[in-house]
Structure formats: C-alpha cells, structure tokens
Design an enzyme around this catalytic site. Structure first.
Site, PDB file in Angstrom:
ATOM      1  N   GLU A 265       0.832  -1.177   0.095  1.00  8.65           N
ATOM      2  CA  GLU A 265      -0.112   0.020   0.043  1.00  8.65           C
ATOM      3  C   GLU A 265       0.935   1.376  -0.080  1.00  8.65           C
ATOM      4  O   GLU A 265       0.891   2.267   1.074  1.00  8.65           O
ATOM      5  CB  GLU A 265      -0.840   0.086   1.168  1.00  8.65           C
ATOM      6  CG  GLU A 265      -2.021  -0.995   0.948  1.00  8.65           C
ATOM      7  CD  GLU A 265      -3.009  -1.069   2.394  1.00  8.65           C
ATOM      8  OE1 GLU A 265      -2.961  -0.432   3.107  1.00  8.65           O
ATOM      9  OE2 GLU A 265      -3.882  -1.667   2.147  1.00  8.65           O
TER      10      GLU A 265
ATOM     11  N   GLU B 222      -6.835  -7.971  -0.817  1.00  7.42           N
ATOM     12  CA  GLU B 222      -7.461  -7.999   0.440  1.00  7.42           C
ATOM     13  C   GLU B 222      -8.999  -7.486   0.508  1.00  7.42           C
ATOM     14  O   GLU B 222      -9.047  -6.362   0.128  1.00  7.42           O
ATOM     15  CB  GLU B 222      -6.646  -6.691   1.489  1.00  7.42           C
ATOM     16  CG  GLU B 222      -5.229  -6.951   1.579  1.00  7.42           C
ATOM     17  CD  GLU B 222      -4.411  -5.895   2.601  1.00  7.42           C
ATOM     18  OE1 GLU B 222      -5.264  -5.113   3.122  1.00  7.42           O
ATOM     19  OE2 GLU B 222      -3.322  -5.823   2.582  1.00  7.42           O
TER      20      GLU B 222
END
Lengths: 650, 650, 650
Positions: free
Chosen positions: A146, A318
């Site tokens: 991320e 995710e």
C-alpha cells in the site's frame, strides 16, 4: 480475461506458532482457497540484527503452505523497516507537511527519496529474489505494501527537496523555462537557479499550483523508481508475475504509472470503511449512507475494480471479511455482504479474491480487524460466505469479460488539478466520477474506467468529467474512435503546465462540443441551483459553468445557463447535476450512442461478463430483475433481497 | 469630500508582452478608466540579481500608460521580496503561532520586526522614490500590499521577541510597572527583567490577556514604523499622495494608526468571498446567505467604506470584477453586481473605484480570479458594468458627502479585547457592529464609522457597542457632543491595561446610562433567550448582561433582565438582540435623538450624499422606494430589482 | 463518614493589599466559612529570586486568617514555577504531542519526568513543611494544583522518553517479554533493546495500543512519584492531612493511584462548563442541554462526588460560585444553583464545600471568573447562597453516609483502552458510565462509584459497563460478593496487555453472563438501531455486540441480536441503549437484585445519607416528591422548583 477466478487469503505465519501452520494450510485448502499472501511485514523476522539473516521460518512456512497445495504470493518487506535501520540512518524518516519528522512505532516510516533506504530495500529484495525466485510453491510477488497509505506518498524532507530540484532541472532544462511554465513573475517568485526552489509546504498562503503540481508528479516518479528498483531485481531472479496492492479513494500518486511495470494491479477493498469516509468528504447522501451502511456504496467497489482492471490483471488481494478497525465507525457487514463483494469483484474480471486475513490477530494495531477465523480459531461468519462463494464457483465456467461499450476517463493529474485549483471546497473529483459511473450503472450499463492514454477504439460512449487537461491530440483520438463524447463539467480548463489555455477552454474540445467555458460558478453543496431538463426539475450543485455556446443547448438552469450543450460528436455537461438528473442525462447519452439503457430498480446493479450477466443487489428492499434482461438463471433468483447475487446466461 | 469619483484598474505590465501595453492602455481609457495601479509584486523584475537594478521596463510601462492619459499609482514592491533576499538573511522569515518558519513560495514571507529586511525595503523604496518621485505620469503611491494578509501581522520570531521586550521596557519603564499592569502575581508569572518575557504563543493554557494585548499593540507599532519608513522616504522625494490598501473583516492591526501618516485610506472590496467567510464565523444567517449569495452582504461593503473613509480619502483600490478564487466557494456575481458595488462605494464618498484586475492572469495562484477581460482578451461581463458606471457618472455632478447624523464607534483595541476575553465563542466583534450598522440602515439612516478619538460634535446619535474600554475622558467627550449615546452590550468593562475597572463598569458610563454591569451571561448562538420589547417578542443570543439599574428599564428578558436601560443622555443595551428587535431599538433610539427613521423594504439601502440619495438594492424580490423619500429621480427608477441603483435629488 | 460538612473558600492574599486581609477574614467567618485554601500559585512570592526566600507575607496571612478563626489549607506552589527556574533548566518544559515545547506565560509549564524540576519542588516543599508543618492555624495541605490540567499529564520530552525506557525495562525485565506483550511482530516493530523504544507520538499511523497503554501507565506512575515526593516530605514535618484537587471529566492519569497515598480526595466542581464540554464530546442530548443549561447535568457532579469519595475523605475544594470564564460559553447559573450544587456535594458525603474564589480577581487570565464577591467588594449572588447553605446546615445534624446498595465500577485503564481501541468515534467511556449512573438515579437509587480493587461485599447490584479487562480473579470476587452483576457493553474484551483474550471474552465473565462477544458493531450516533425490550421500542446507538449466547436473552435488536443476556448471577448488556430503555433495564436489574426502584420525576434526584434523604431538583418544571418516599420534611418542601433542595428524615 476470462480466467476462472480463484480465492486467496492473507496469512502471517510469523504471528502464530509453527505447530498451527499445517492445520491452517489444510483448512485453507478445504475452504476452497488456493492463494496465500505472506511476509509483507516481516523484515525484522528475516533480518533480526543488521546483516544477520534468518530465513528458516520462511522456508518452512512456504514449504508447508505449498505442500498443502497453496500458491504463495511472496512480498518484499519494505513497508516496515526495522528500528535498527532507522537508527542507522535517522534521516530516512519522512517529514510531514507540517515540517515534523514522523515517528517510529507503526509502519511506512520512510521517505521514498532517501537513497540510503533504497539501497537497503534493494539488498533485502535481492536476497529474497535469489532465495525464492524459482521456488515452485511461490506463484507471484508483491512489492512493499500500500504505497502512500497514511499520507506517505509525499515527504517534505531534505532528500525529497534535493531530488525535486534535480527532477525539475531535468524536466525544464533551464530555470527560465521553469519560470515561464510556473508563471513565477506573478508574485515576484522568479528563480535564478534550481537550487533556490523549496518544497511547497508551509507557505504563507497557497504555493504556486504549478509548483505543487510538479511536486506531485515528482512524488509519483519517486515511487515508480522505488518500485522499479525492486521489480528489476525480482525479474532478474524470478519468472513469477509481480503485483502491488493499491488502495481505494486514493489519489496521492499515479497508480497507472506504477502499474505500467507490474503484471498485476491488485487493490485492497474495504467497502464499509470507504462508504463512511467518502460521505465525510463530499456531497453527503444520507439516504444512501443509511440504506447501504452494512454493504457499502453499490458502485464504489465496482468503480475501483474497473479502474485497476485497466492497469493489469485484476486482483483483490485484501477483501474485507467482516468488521474492521480503522474507519471512524466500524459496523458489522450485512449477512451475505462478503460473498456479494466477492461476486462484484469477479463480475469485474478479478482473477483473485483474497481475504484479509485468515485469523484475527490478537495483538497490536489491528486486533479489532476481523479475519475469516476468530482469534480462538473458530470460524467467523466471513468463512461461511467464502466457502459459499467457492461452492458457487465450482459449478460455473464464467465467460471472459469483454470490453464494455462505455468508457469513463480517469486521470490522476486531473484529480490533483481539481484539488489544487480549489474554487469550491465541496468539489471532489472521485465523487464526480463515481456519480457518472453510478448513473450509467443505474441505466444497466457496463463501463471501463480508463486513463487518457487508453486505446479508445470500440467504445460507443466516452465520458470525460473534470478531465482538466484535454489536449488537442487526445480530443482527436477521442473523435477518431467514433464514440460519442460526454465532456464536462470542468473539462479542458487547464494546460499541462497548470495554466489557463489561451482560448479559455482547450480549443478542439470547444469546437467538438460547441461550448467554451468562460466563467465557473463554484458553490457550496447546500445552495443547489434549480434546473429543468426534459420536463423534469433538478438541480446543479457545487459546480456550474457559464460560457459561449455555438452548439445546441438542452435543459436550462433557473438563470438561463445551459445544462447540456451538443456539438456534432461531443456534448458538454455544464455543471454537476443531482443523481436523478444525471441518470436521465446518461440515459439520453446512451441512447444517442446507440446503446439501450435499462432502468434498474434502486441499488440493483448488473455487470456483463460475456454472455453472463452478474446481478448484485445492495438495497434494503427486495427487487426483481427487469424483464428486459432475458436469459437463463444459472445462479440465484430473479427476485433478489439485499446482498443477493444472481447470474443470467444470455 | 465631494470630489467626483474616478474609475481605475490594477494592471501588471510584467505579466504581458510589451506589445500589448499600448493597446491595453488605450482600451482602459476608452472604458472610462483614469487610474492604473502597478508594480506592487515586481521586485524581482526591478532587481533580478542583488544590487542589479532594471527599470527600463517600468519606465516604458509608465510612459505608455501615462501617454495614453492614465494616472499611475505606483507601489513599493515590499510584499514579495525575491528568493535571493531571503537566502541572504533566512531569519527574516516570519514564524507562525505554532512556532514554524513560514515557507517561501507565495507572498508576504517576512517579519515586520526584522531590521535587515527593513533596510532592504528602505533601499528599494528610495530608489523608486528618486526615480519616479516627480514623474508626471505618476499620481500617487501605494506602500507594500495588504499588510497583515494571510495572518502576517504577527510573527513569533526572535526579531519580534527582542523588539517586543524593548517595546515593553519603553512602555512600562520598570518591570514592576509591567507586573502591576499585567497582574502577573496571578499565576506566579512575575518577571524580574524584561528579558524574561517571551512571546505569548504555545503557552500551556491561554497566556495573560494583558500580555497578548500588548503583543498586538506592539505588532501595530511595528507595522506603523515599517510603513512610516517608506512614507518618509517617499515624501522626501515626491509630492504625490500616499495610500495603502487595507482589507475587509480584518482586525490584526490598527489600520487607523497606519492611516494616520497616509493621505489615502484604500481598501480591497470582495463582497462575495467576505459574505461566505463571515457566515462561517458568527451567528449564521441562512436566509441572508441564500438571498445575497451573488451580491454580498448589503451592509458589509458600506460599513467598510464608512470605516476607512474616516481614516483618509477613500479609495476602493481593488474592487471585485467577477468570480474570484480564494474563498471557500466562488460563485459568479449577479448581473449588475459589479456596478452595484461600485455605486455603493461612490455613495460612501469613494474618490476612486479601481477594479482588480484588467485581464485575468493565465498562470500562478490567482488564475481563477476574474478580470475585466478574459485571459484571451475578450471582455468579461465586469467590463460592461464598469463602462455602464462610467456612463452613469458622466452625466452627473454628485453632491459632496456630508457628516452623517449618526456615529458608530469602531475600535481595534476593543476588537482585540473581545477576542482575548473569550466568554462566548460565538461572539464576534465585527458582526455585532455590523448588526447595529445594519439596523440603522434598515431604518434609512446614514452612519459615520469612527474611532474613539474622533471629533463627535454634530452627531445626534452615537453608538458604542462592545467598546470594551470607555474612559471617563471619552465619556465626557461623548456627553459634551450633545448626542444621545447608545452603549452596550459589553461596553466599558475593561481598563486600558486589560483589567476589570474598580467599579465593574467604567464609572462615568454607568452614571450616564444608569446601568452597571455585574455579570455577563455568555451563551451559544443556539440557545436564544426570549425577550419582549415594546409588545414584540424577540431574543437575545450569545450575550446578555446582568447588573445594577438606576436608570429606566425598557423591555425585559424572560427572566427579568432589562433589554435597554436609559439614563439622561445615554442608554445601555444589555445584550445582543435578534435583527428585528435591534431594528426596533435603533428606530426608537433614532427618534429619541430627533431623527426620523424610515422603514426600508428588505435589502434596500440608501446613503445620503448631500442632496443626493443613492439607493442600492441587494434583495431577490423587487421593491419600491418608500414614499417618505421624496425628490427627483436622476438615475434609475423608484421600482428596483436586485442590483438596481437609483438616485434621488432632494 | 458522617462528619458534619463545613464551608470553605479559596483565597489569594497575594492578590490584595494586606490592609484588606483582616476584613476579608472576618467576613468569611461571618458568612459561615471555616476553611480557607491559600498559596498554590505563589512560588514567585515565596522565592522572588533564586534561593532568596520571603515568607513574611505568608506568616502574616496565616496569622490573620487563623486568628479570625479560619483553618488554613496550605498548598505547595509547584504548579507555577517562576520564570527564573525555567531559565535555569529550559528542558524542564513539557513537550506537547505535536513535538512542540510548550511556552511560558500561564501555568503547569513543566514535565513530571524532569528530575531537576522534581528536586526544586522537593526543596520548596521541605521549606514550607518545616516552616508551617506544625503551625496551629494550618489544618491541611494540598499538593500542587490540578495535576494534568490543560493536557499536562503526558509530556513527549526527552526526560519522559528516558524514564519511560527505564520503566519498561523494570516492567518487562527482558525485551523479549515486551515484544511478546505488545505483539511487536505485527508490523516488524520488534525491539532489540529498551533504548530503541520511542514515545508513541507523531507515528505514521496509530502506534501500537499496548505501547500507548504503557505510556499512560508510566505517566500515572510519574505523577504518583512526583506527588509522593511531596507528601513524604510533608509527613516528615507535619501531622496534618494531605489533599490534592482532582478534576471532573478527566482521564489522563489514574487518580485512584495518586489518592492512595493522600488523606483527602478533593475535586474542583464546575457544573456548567462541564455540561457544555461533555455535550461536545458524545451523544449530544439537546433537551438536557437546554433544560439544564444553568444548573449543569443533574448527575455529573453526583457521579464525581461518588467517584472521589471512594478514594478518600471527600472535599469540593473549588465549587463554582457563579459564571466562570474558561468554557466555550459561560452563562450565569440559575438562582439557587450554587446552593443546589453544594447540597448535592453534601448529600454525597462531602466534608467540605469550598468556593472558588472569595473575590473576583481584577486581572490576568481568570478575571471573568466569578467569586463570592465582586471585584469592587460587593457581594455577588453566590455569597447569599453560601450564607443560605450555612444557615441550612446550622440547624441540622446529618446522618452518616452509609454504603450504597449499588456499585458502579469505574476504571481508568478501561477508559484509556476504550479510547485507544477506537472502533466508533462516538464512544465516550465517561458518558456511558454516566448514562448507567443516571438510569439508576432515575429509579431513585444511590450508587457507590468504585474501582476494580474495591471490596464488593454488601452490594446487591454491581454494574461494570465497558470494564475492558475483567480478570477471572475480579469476576470471582464479584460473584463472591453475592451481588447481581450487570456487565457490558464492551466488558472483558481485552487482556491486561491490551490483547484479545484467547476466548474473545474473558472466560469467567462469559460463563457468568452466558454471553461471549464475537464481533462488535461500532456505529455513528446518528444511525440508531431499533430494539424492543419488554414491549417497548427503543434503540441502541454507537455500540452493539454480537456473539454466542448460552444464557437467557431478553429483548431484541431489529436484526435479532439480544439486548440483555442473563446467566445465573450476572447479566450482559449487549449495546448502548437510549436513556428510556436503559432506565427500564436498570429498573429491572434493581428488582432482580432485591431493590425497589422508584420512578423519579424528570430531573429530580435523591441521595440517601443514612436516614436522611436529600432531594435535589434540576429541571425547569416543578415536581413533587413521589409518595413512595415517606418521612418527615426537615428542609424544603415536597413540592420542588428548579434548584430546590428538600430533606426527608425517614
């Protein structure tokens, strides 16, 4: 496209006793899971002391998982450098926009511009690449984790300043060229040397927008080169595809630029937290918030699937599996929501839906983040939904996803420009794009979300809201595609240097749409401006434009400003309409483009995947699939309740 | 007074090719413009390298403008020092209240207290003064630009701290006197030497209010001496009058003190941005916001015209010409609003209405700020309104403005004290004054806004709301004027040292009004307290006072507190009433003072300029001028729509 | 318990001429006052130059006060160190969470962790202790003043960091134990040495909650040892009891830990400011705010009296006497409110109600804070109410306060954990406890607020809302008490290390209540979730829990989640109900515990003090004491208006 979707899960062997690993692996397989992502936060476990590496645990974990039949997605651990590394080079820490060094004790505590930290990342990446580059149980890589999360794309540190100066020197060649491009004469800001240039933070009033814009471009380039250093190493030692996990509602760098050297564009999908956060940002919609509180915005996930799908093979690495911990509020998802979200991803061509995480961690920052299993190893409700999904899929052979008939242009530079150009604090680029995307979906349409460099051939309708720079070359390519173009609001109002175009609107756009913007009417969301469109009353809010009209107007604001202006092959939308009006407009635009809009019941959505139409229902009230959709039900039912999924084969 | 008004414009020759200058100048003259302000942000153009001056461009620009018939207002360029100067003395930068050095990259990046920067300013000013001091095309000077804008009046830097200590030593003579005046014994804050005193920022809880108050006084004195250094030089070399451009809704320094050595009190009038900002600050009025969104508050500009008119010859040096870029929202003004605002200024004796700016800049921070011309050199709508104004004026010879019958006392020290004394976070000094000003205008009254040092002779009614310090000497002067005095709320509650007066309210005020404040009732705006006044229901909100009453009460709060208390020649208003009640009270007070209130239709305003009554209408509904106003229509019509202007000659 | 209450006042001889002291003392005595607190902010007066002490003034003040018959409460002056001390050791200043040194110029400008400052405090304390330790006019001591006020419990300075590392080393012994307890493996945060650990501020995203939790525990221990250093010295030289003044709605350190070595738990009660501040924090209740604006929350003061009463002899050392200056808004209290608040304190066993302050200070930060006297020495309205109270008391001999039948467990660690564990930004621990406390009072109940280490014998009902850690040992002690236990919501969800318990809920709690929490549903206050309970409709908001139920459910949320679950001797409340439902539930729980709930009229409250029932009425509407309360009226009347006090003897 057309690959059959797989299930995955994020797993942290380092959090659990080794004794549990084999059992976990077996249970994953039994649940229908085939991919497992590991190791993205484990640097301290790999290198507990500087230069002392320990990979026994990782060898073993990969062996156990692989032998159980799972494919491992292995991560570089560079999102969480150990404390000892920070102590070796304290200036690797990022500086926030307020000028404060960011503290140690969580994650992402580094500046992308620090070359010493880059070297350390290359070392650990090379060690991993060599050790596992051809491991048969490894199936793919993920770099870091991320990028940009928690406002980390930009650092206001000396490393960034020094490299920004070099970047500017390279971009502009001479300081005169920079002064010209930025218009520094405005407030006596002209520079004599590149070394006079500072970072654009803490300025007395706002910095020059061109200065800010270049700093954002620079930040993207820093992330690209940071990531590229890792992928270059990985590719030297490993044949496996490489991914990075991007985020939702995130604009701090240009993901398209990073994805261009990746194989897989993964993203992390948390529908409920994003619903709340987006409501806080722009044009609050209390009804949608209340109706969808436990399922998320019906278009937000789909939009991002389409966004990242255009950048590479689509993975949801995710996927929210239950209540999480990081939003302002963290409710329990509706029953069936985990399966619904998974199906929405698959409807948009996801090859992998991977849940975060296998088992709830009992400690540290995310202990209230659900997993598929509770901390005590009982199954949490998400598990049954994942298993249901596996079962859904086992009997199906889904058609390949094909190009949608409609394209929506999304551009990171446009996003930065709308933010930097201000005018109305209620304007939010992503929300505008999402509103257009939603209006198409409410008319039963499927959409590709593409960048301005995309190949536009084959589209029938191309929407370009708030595409701040619309070069003549791009406009030519759009026209050449043969599609109808819907531009505006706020399209074509800037040059690439963040200046006004000489003719106010970029000229080939004005020519095509028959509209030249002269003035913008930037308003608060709470003062909507009534309009009428095809006999119905509506309103613009936040944004309107006034200008010269050579095309054909359609609809009118209360004070006579046009709603839409039509040229030959392009139309211009002169403001930001309410949802109902926008739905009406998109219906008309679809018809104009030769498409057949179908009015969808509230919160029901459909996405075509070849001959398979995948329906997802987000609303609290039951609905029936409109009769216009014919075909055989191969999953679910034409009567649908909240979180139901139905597939028609046509 | 009585000078015929002229039109002007702000122009930036350095932004445009020289080839355009002559054409621009000719067009200005054709539009009826006679003044042009230049050069306030052009230091880097004047001195591109340290000590290397280039004035050829400026010589030429002045020549071209002057030869076209324009009068040049020439500015010192000290609001935007070049980067090389900052690099020569990095400690010239201001430090913000949070302790952070402010960054380079916009404007006003300096501390008024840095003596090195002052010296640099004197040098460039002297060079300009010598070169252009007797240039026949130059008609006036402007020093710097918008002192204090973007929170720059106060700097928390070491230069400021050192000079503050010297200033205190001079003010108090001995540290004992300071300790006494500040009441430092309160929290063991007594000082032994002036060098122990710090700036009052980042303190654990609020700093001593006397400490803060003196820091504000010091800041004004620093700006006065900074500006005075420039005006002294200019006067040595030039006979032309000197102006500075002040701002609206701005209290960070005492403009009256700065204006005392200037000839012209100019200000920059942006009605729409100020409307929004003021709504955000205090006692939001959603109806006024919606009704006046595109014309601005009907009294805000007028109030500031009256405020600055009392400080010198009144110029509107920057008049909003269309949508701007810096407010939270930036709508398009209503058609006619630019002319309306200009007439409002002229009604209040403006000698010059100068539009900011000639042509919209295509680059840098203010590219979305309208000009009279678009970036592509087409006329923007403001141009026609300016031309209309020029035409309006060409046939008129306006009477001189004479003293108004009503004075409203405005005091910067009172403003600082209300802010520092807290009590209710919804109390906002300017808003209270504006409410009183509005109530008089709604009764057809004309007002002078004056400082406490004004000559009060000739007034019939003097209002002094929230004049926190009301010395006996001032009260004597007010009484001696023969006017009726309306004091309160929050008047006379402090000494000059920011202490409570020994008798709670300053005693001659209490004697005159028959009311001594004992306790203040400081409330949120959302909990109004019902009252009745002359048979009508209303409410106080935000502020009430309870005390001893020896005078005659009129009206009552729900719990028995008085609304108004009357002594012989003075009355005390015991709270902050709603608009309707305040209108009623001011009507009564005008009658008590021998004036004749005339109830104005909503949003219609009038200002007398000798025998000329100038009516301006801000409301969305059409109105008719009340019959009580007799006289001949010499401009416009007695029926008025939004943005209309009508002049009666009586 | 059962000591007859006394009146006191806070007095600042250093603020007034000596000539006034004797007269002030005489007037205090005449008003019925017997205690006077002095000197807490007078260090600069005691030691005007480093090492030069001046105590003549204090000797004299104590003499005058004492000879008038007053008992002196003497304070150590360590809340306001002189500027010269700070200049001697600049690093004694606290650093705020943003990393900024806090400025000088108000109070509490020190870090508890600075050992040099501690030494200076010990010196001045020893001098005071020796000089006045056996002075016959001195009756008690107070250490420092309001520890932690203005966010001063935590300092992010180097002294704190260094001592925190030592504290951790002592707590954990080995770094491995710390890594285990904090779960540092989570984000690669594992430490190799204690010296790698930083303070948990400015981290990129939130720091590890165990890290934060330990920093809060450390901060409490620092305050304990700071305070203990003073009390050790005082006890060596003086036989008098020692107090410290705690605050309301304050959780930055564990007051119970500090109070454990004190004799008297004093607190400072400002009902009106706290009402406003609490409304701003959580679950706004506009009706209560409007109804009680001038009297304060009817339960807030009572709750804090009960809270601090359990820590030592209860003193209200600062009781609001009129309007104050420090809240967002500062209204005038209702007539009678000062007496009402005083009686509420006495009803809860206060031995002393001492008003802050004698006479309003004319200078410095709190000049708008009322005293019993105005600045001009006239009596303010609070004076008459204090005198009325003295008169009320003179004819009464109040019964001793006895143990209440109901205990409410309050735990500082639980408070920190709810804050650090986030989940819903509308969750506020104190507000939840106050809601439960209020629901009991609305059923006529009396409550003891106790810590988790209390002796629980004798209670019939024990409530433990949001007691985040509920060890098996504590649960055993609760069960052993024989009381019925009402746990939840959010009870037993964490271990002492701030981890999830292995079985999700701490297991003996789950066993006792028949409910195991599996998932939490953390919601915004604006999305209430309907429920029905015993035939009545209500709602949970902010918080709900879903889990496994082995006990008996009572009531249901709209989606089937239980409202209450009952085990044998314990019940679990599965969410945060609205006020009406909570009142109903507590009524049922009281009945289940063998108590008799009595429905109180709105805003009427009662507290038993032995055979004396003291009624206080906070509501705007008159009420009558329910007939269920029998007994003889010995003060007031059974008909009660706002601020009335009535005492029944049963």
């Amino acid at each position: 496209m057309g690959k059959q979707p797989a299930l995955g899960v994020c797993y942290y062997p380092e959090h659990w006793p080794e004794a549990l690993w084999a059992q976990d692996a077996a249970e994953m397989v039994a649940a229908g899971i085939s991919y497992v992502r590991i190791a993205e936060f484990s640097w301290i476990k790999m290198e507990p002391e500087p230069g002392q590496y320990e990979f026994g645990w990782l060898d073993k974990a990969i062996d156990i998982l692989g032998q159980a039949g799972l494919k491992v997605i292995l991560c570089t651990p560079t999102a969480t450098p150990p404390k000892w590394l920070l102590d070796q080079m304290p200036d690797m820490i990022a500086i926030d926009e307020e000028g404060r060094p960011r503290g140690y004790g969580s994650r992402r505590h580094y500046s992308f511009s620090h070359r010493g930290y880059r070297a350390a990342c290359e070392t650990i990446t090379e060690i991993l690449a060599k050790r596992y580059g051809t491991n048969p149980y490894v199936a793919a890589w993920q770099t870091d984790n991320e990028y940009g999360c928690h406002d980390t794309a930009l650092s206001w540190c000396e490393s960034a300043r020094d490299h920004f100066r070099l970047w500017l020197a390279k971009r502009y060649g001479t300081i005169e060229a920079l002064n010209e491009a930025w218009g520094t004469i405005f407030w006596s800001m002209s520079y004599r040397h590149f070394d006079e240039i500072e970072l654009p933070n803490l300025t007395v009033t706002e910095a020059n927008p061109s200065h800010n814009m270049d700093f954002r471009r620079f930040a993207t380039d820093e992330i690209v080169s940071f990531d590229r250093a890792q992928t270059d190493i990985l590719r030297r030692h490993s044949p496996y595809p490489i991914s990075h996990n991007f985020m939702g509602d995130f604009n701090q760098f240009d993901a398209r630029a990073v994805a261009s050297h990746l194989d897989i564009a993964a993203w992390d999908s948390y529908p409920i937290g994003f619903l709340q956060n987006l409501q806080d940002k722009a044009r609050r919609d209390p009804k949608l918030e209340a109706d969808c509180y436990r399922v998320g915005d019906p278009d937000f996930q789909a939009f991002h699937h389409d966004l990242y799908r255009a950048m590479g093979r689509l993975w949801i690495i995710e996927q929210q599996p239950g209540p999480v911990n990081w939003a302002a509020y963290n409710p329990i998802p509706a029953e069936g929501a985990v399966r619904l979200w998974s199906w929405e991803a698959i409807a948009h061509d996801a090859e992998l839906v991977s849940y975060f995480r296998w088992r709830q961690a009992p400690f540290a920052q995310e202990q209230m983040h659900a997993g598929l299993k509770y901390r005590n190893n009982d199954d949490a409700p998400g598990m049954a939904e994942a298993q249901q999904l596996a079962q859904d899929l086992s009997g199906l052979k889904l058609d390949a996803t094909t190009q949608a008939p409609i394209a929506l242009i999304h551009d990171y530079e446009a996003d930065w420009m709308t933010e930097l150009d201000g005018q109305s604090r209620d304007f939010y680029y992503l929300r505008l794009l999402l509103d257009v995307y939603r209006a198409i979906r409410e008319n039963g349409g499927s959409v590709d979300v593409v960048g301005p460099d995309a190949d536009f051939s084959g589209y029938q309708l191309i929407c370009a809201p708030s595409l701040m720079t619309m070069s003549d070359a791009l406009m030519d390519r759009l026209i050449a595609s043969g599609a109808h173009i819907l531009a505006g609001p706020r399209t074509g109002l800037k040059t690439d240097d963040f200046q006004l175009p000489p003719e106010l609107t970029q000229s080939s756009l004005a020519e095509a749409t028959g509209f030249t913007t002269q003035r913008v009417d930037a308003l608060p969301a709470h003062l909507p401006q009534p309009l009428s469109y095809e006999g119905e009353e509506g309103a613009f809010s936040v944004w309107r434009e006034a200008g010269q009209m050579s095309g054909l107007g359609q609809g009118q604001s209360h004070d006579g400003l046009p709603v839409l202006v039509h040229g030959n092959q392009a139309s211009y939308l002169c403001g930001w309409p309410d949802a109902k009006t926008l739905r009406h407009i998109l219906s008309d635009m679809m018809q104009k483009s030769g498409l057949t809009p179908i009015a969808m019941p509230p919160y029901l959505r459909v996405r075509a995947r070849g001959k398979h139409l995948i329906f997802t229902h987000y609303g609290p009230e039951p609905v029936t699939i409109p009769e216009a959709f014919t075909g055989k039900v191969i999953l679910g039912d034409r009567q649908m309740a909240q979180t139901d999924v139905t597939i028609l084969e046509i």
